[in-house]
Design a protein around this motif. Sequence first.
Motif, PDB file in Angstrom:
ATOM      1  N   PRO A 161     -12.572  13.397  -4.985  1.00 21.41           N
ATOM      2  CA  PRO A 161     -13.017  12.241  -5.746  1.00 21.41           C
ATOM      3  C   PRO A 161     -12.687  11.067  -5.129  1.00 21.41           C
ATOM      4  O   PRO A 161     -11.832  11.162  -4.185  1.00 21.41           O
ATOM      5  CB  PRO A 161     -11.559  12.494  -6.823  1.00 21.41           C
ATOM      6  CG  PRO A 161     -10.619  13.047  -6.536  1.00 21.41           C
ATOM      7  CD  PRO A 161     -11.333  14.173  -5.614  1.00 21.41           C
ATOM      8  N   SER A 162     -13.140   9.999  -5.462  1.00 19.34           N
ATOM      9  CA  SER A 162     -13.054   8.903  -4.671  1.00 19.34           C
ATOM     10  C   SER A 162     -12.081   7.668  -5.610  1.00 19.34           C
ATOM     11  O   SER A 162     -11.783   6.858  -5.018  1.00 19.34           O
ATOM     12  CB  SER A 162     -14.188   7.922  -4.644  1.00 19.34           C
ATOM     13  OG  SER A 162     -15.082   7.776  -5.664  1.00 19.34           O
ATOM     14  N   GLN A 163     -11.582   8.313  -6.804  1.00 18.30           N
ATOM     15  CA  GLN A 163     -10.665   7.491  -7.435  1.00 18.30           C
ATOM     16  C   GLN A 163      -9.818   8.400  -8.176  1.00 18.30           C
ATOM     17  O   GLN A 163     -10.209   9.431  -8.650  1.00 18.30           O
ATOM     18  CB  GLN A 163     -11.366   6.416  -8.458  1.00 18.30           C
ATOM     19  CG  GLN A 163     -11.996   5.565  -7.668  1.00 18.30           C
ATOM     20  CD  GLN A 163     -12.527   4.341  -8.754  1.00 18.30           C
ATOM     21  OE1 GLN A 163     -12.141   4.292  -9.786  1.00 18.30           O
ATOM     22  NE2 GLN A 163     -13.779   3.550  -8.458  1.00 18.30           N
ATOM     23  N   PHE A 164      -8.539   7.943  -8.345  1.00 25.16           N
ATOM     24  CA  PHE A 164      -7.411   8.791  -8.962  1.00 25.16           C
ATOM     25  C   PHE A 164      -6.215   7.925  -9.335  1.00 25.16           C
ATOM     26  O   PHE A 164      -5.922   6.736  -8.749  1.00 25.16           O
ATOM     27  CB  PHE A 164      -7.083  10.022  -8.278  1.00 25.16           C
ATOM     28  CG  PHE A 164      -6.647   9.729  -7.147  1.00 25.16           C
ATOM     29  CD1 PHE A 164      -5.272   9.498  -6.162  1.00 25.16           C
ATOM     30  CD2 PHE A 164      -7.682  10.088  -5.730  1.00 25.16           C
ATOM     31  CE1 PHE A 164      -5.284   9.389  -4.886  1.00 25.16           C
ATOM     32  CE2 PHE A 164      -7.410   9.996  -4.529  1.00 25.16           C
ATOM     33  CZ  PHE A 164      -6.305   9.557  -3.941  1.00 25.16           C
ATOM     34  N   ASN A 165      -5.399   8.272 -10.303  1.00 22.66           N
ATOM     35  CA  ASN A 165      -4.081   7.506 -10.613  1.00 22.66           C
ATOM     36  C   ASN A 165      -3.021   8.016 -10.214  1.00 22.66           C
ATOM     37  O   ASN A 165      -2.688   9.262 -10.053  1.00 22.66           O
ATOM     38  CB  ASN A 165      -4.170   7.432 -12.086  1.00 22.66           C
ATOM     39  CG  ASN A 165      -5.236   6.698 -12.612  1.00 22.66           C
ATOM     40  OD1 ASN A 165      -5.868   5.784 -12.026  1.00 22.66           O
ATOM     41  ND2 ASN A 165      -6.093   7.116 -13.610  1.00 22.66           N
ATOM     42  N   VAL A 166      -2.062   7.030  -9.881  1.00 26.99           N
ATOM     43  CA  VAL A 166      -0.614   8.070  -9.522  1.00 26.99           C
ATOM     44  C   VAL A 166       0.480   6.839 -10.231  1.00 26.99           C
ATOM     45  O   VAL A 166       0.006   5.685 -10.597  1.00 26.99           O
ATOM     46  CB  VAL A 166      -0.242   7.941  -7.962  1.00 26.99           C
ATOM     47  CG1 VAL A 166      -1.330   9.151  -7.330  1.00 26.99           C
ATOM     48  CG2 VAL A 166      -0.237   6.611  -7.505  1.00 26.99           C
ATOM     49  N   LYS A 167       1.926   7.531 -10.334  1.00 26.90           N
ATOM     50  CA  LYS A 167       2.539   6.747 -11.140  1.00 26.90           C
ATOM     51  C   LYS A 167       3.628   5.995  -9.738  1.00 26.90           C
ATOM     52  O   LYS A 167       3.705   6.331  -8.909  1.00 26.90           O
ATOM     53  CB  LYS A 167       3.515   7.675 -11.760  1.00 26.90           C
ATOM     54  CG  LYS A 167       2.918   8.476 -12.798  1.00 26.90           C
ATOM     55  CD  LYS A 167       3.913   9.317 -13.625  1.00 26.90           C
ATOM     56  CE  LYS A 167       3.233  10.140 -14.708  1.00 26.90           C
ATOM     57  NZ  LYS A 167       3.774  11.459 -14.935  1.00 26.90           N
ATOM     58  N   PRO A 168       3.929   4.815 -10.239  1.00 29.47           N
ATOM     59  CA  PRO A 168       4.835   3.787  -9.255  1.00 29.47           C
ATOM     60  C   PRO A 168       6.047   4.769  -8.959  1.00 29.47           C
ATOM     61  O   PRO A 168       6.530   5.410  -9.631  1.00 29.47           O
ATOM     62  CB  PRO A 168       5.255   2.786  -9.981  1.00 29.47           C
ATOM     63  CG  PRO A 168       4.445   2.663 -11.357  1.00 29.47           C
ATOM     64  CD  PRO A 168       3.900   3.852 -11.577  1.00 29.47           C
TER      65      PRO A 168
ATOM     66  N   VAL B  17      -6.865   4.233  -5.106  1.00 24.11           N
ATOM     67  CA  VAL B  17      -5.811   5.026  -5.878  1.00 24.11           C
ATOM     68  C   VAL B  17      -5.254   3.783  -6.645  1.00 24.11           C
ATOM     69  O   VAL B  17      -4.699   2.670  -6.326  1.00 24.11           O
ATOM     70  CB  VAL B  17      -4.633   5.239  -4.972  1.00 24.11           C
ATOM     71  CG1 VAL B  17      -3.362   6.055  -5.637  1.00 24.11           C
ATOM     72  CG2 VAL B  17      -4.981   6.127  -3.818  1.00 24.11           C
ATOM     73  N   LYS B  18      -5.227   4.102  -8.192  1.00 26.87           N
ATOM     74  CA  LYS B  18      -4.719   3.156  -9.170  1.00 26.87           C
ATOM     75  C   LYS B  18      -3.269   3.574  -9.382  1.00 26.87           C
ATOM     76  O   LYS B  18      -3.030   4.648  -9.808  1.00 26.87           O
ATOM     77  CB  LYS B  18      -5.612   3.151 -10.352  1.00 26.87           C
ATOM     78  CG  LYS B  18      -6.896   2.727 -10.217  1.00 26.87           C
ATOM     79  CD  LYS B  18      -7.366   1.904 -11.312  1.00 26.87           C
ATOM     80  CE  LYS B  18      -8.711   1.590 -10.813  1.00 26.87           C
ATOM     81  NZ  LYS B  18      -9.202   0.216 -10.931  1.00 26.87           N
TER      82      LYS B  18
ATOM     83  N   VAL C 284       0.903  -1.090   0.035  1.00 30.03           N
ATOM     84  CA  VAL C 284       0.081   0.024   0.002  1.00 30.03           C
ATOM     85  C   VAL C 284       0.922   1.176   0.229  1.00 30.03           C
ATOM     86  O   VAL C 284       0.350   2.466  -0.181  1.00 30.03           O
ATOM     87  CB  VAL C 284      -1.006   0.190   1.352  1.00 30.03           C
ATOM     88  CG1 VAL C 284      -2.018  -1.029   1.083  1.00 30.03           C
ATOM     89  CG2 VAL C 284      -0.263   0.058   2.575  1.00 30.03           C
ATOM     90  N   GLY C 285       2.266   1.313   0.187  1.00 29.32           N
ATOM     91  CA  GLY C 285       2.709   2.228   0.010  1.00 29.32           C
ATOM     92  C   GLY C 285       3.679   2.608   1.498  1.00 29.32           C
ATOM     93  O   GLY C 285       3.677   1.524   2.396  1.00 29.32           O
ATOM     94  N   GLN C 286       3.931   3.674   1.739  1.00 33.82           N
ATOM     95  CA  GLN C 286       4.706   4.125   2.984  1.00 33.82           C
ATOM     96  C   GLN C 286       4.706   5.701   3.059  1.00 33.82           C
ATOM     97  O   GLN C 286       4.401   6.454   2.067  1.00 33.82           O
ATOM     98  CB  GLN C 286       6.161   3.670   2.932  1.00 33.82           C
ATOM     99  CG  GLN C 286       6.916   4.143   1.828  1.00 33.82           C
ATOM    100  CD  GLN C 286       8.328   3.748   1.170  1.00 33.82           C
ATOM    101  OE1 GLN C 286       8.534   2.366   1.677  1.00 33.82           O
ATOM    102  NE2 GLN C 286       9.315   4.429   0.651  1.00 33.82           N
TER     103      GLN C 286
ATOM    104  N   GLY D 237      -0.469  -1.308  -8.753  1.00 30.87           N
ATOM    105  CA  GLY D 237      -1.487  -2.225  -8.252  1.00 30.87           C
ATOM    106  C   GLY D 237      -2.363  -1.067  -7.835  1.00 30.87           C
ATOM    107  O   GLY D 237      -2.674   0.060  -8.076  1.00 30.87           O
ATOM    108  N   THR D 238      -3.444  -1.445  -6.745  1.00 28.18           N
ATOM    109  CA  THR D 238      -4.461  -0.666  -6.398  1.00 28.18           C
ATOM    110  C   THR D 238      -4.330  -0.555  -4.676  1.00 28.18           C
ATOM    111  O   THR D 238      -4.091  -1.582  -4.341  1.00 28.18           O
ATOM    112  CB  THR D 238      -5.826  -1.299  -6.618  1.00 28.18           C
ATOM    113  OG1 THR D 238      -6.195  -1.477  -8.254  1.00 28.18           O
ATOM    114  CG2 THR D 238      -6.998  -0.387  -6.172  1.00 28.18           C
ATOM    115  N   VAL D 239      -4.409   0.579  -4.433  1.00 26.96           N
ATOM    116  CA  VAL D 239      -4.466   0.974  -2.903  1.00 26.96           C
ATOM    117  C   VAL D 239      -5.631   1.630  -2.565  1.00 26.96           C
ATOM    118  O   VAL D 239      -6.256   2.439  -3.202  1.00 26.96           O
ATOM    119  CB  VAL D 239      -3.103   1.997  -2.605  1.00 26.96           C
ATOM    120  CG1 VAL D 239      -3.109   2.253  -1.384  1.00 26.96           C
ATOM    121  CG2 VAL D 239      -1.859   1.290  -3.204  1.00 26.96           C
TER     122      VAL D 239
END
Length: 182
Positions: free
Chosen positions: A87-94, A179-180, A62-64, A159-161
Amino acid sequence: MLLFFPYPKVILMKKTLSILILSTLPALALAAGSHGGGHEMKDGTMMQGHDMSSMNKGDSAVGQPGDAAKVTRTIELVMDDTMRFAPSQFNVKPGETVRFFMKNNGKIPHEMVIGSVAELKEHAAMMQKMPGMKHAEPNMITVNPGQKGGLVWQFPQTGTVDFACLLPGHMEAGMIGKVKVG
């Protein structure tokens, strides 16, 4: 009436002070606890035996917690009493480090907790049993009505968090998001 002490006054004061200091050590050790963050109950006591380390350890899927100096963008989220994030969904880069800026437009407190679905459900069930619990973890923030708050998080892998409000009944009413990372 004159009292006689076999010890000079200075020695007696030193002994009394030593006894007072030594008697407080066990209380200080208990107050320090063994928990990386904290969960305080409504009455101010700390919750024992509750470990959120799986929800905020550094190499988790899930990250850090992120470094504020490495934030690449800010994502603004609005929380309100419709039990939704916007928003309830959004995208981020690895590898991206994001600052979440939350605003509570509602009349009751809301929170954002980052974790896996299983972790969020487990913690939500615990919150049902102990509704006065307060959080002090890097993957969580509680925002009071009309207030703003933020947290910085890094998403290291694809992945999805998930995230949710874990105050009793909020997640169950639909206050969840994704979070995608990809």
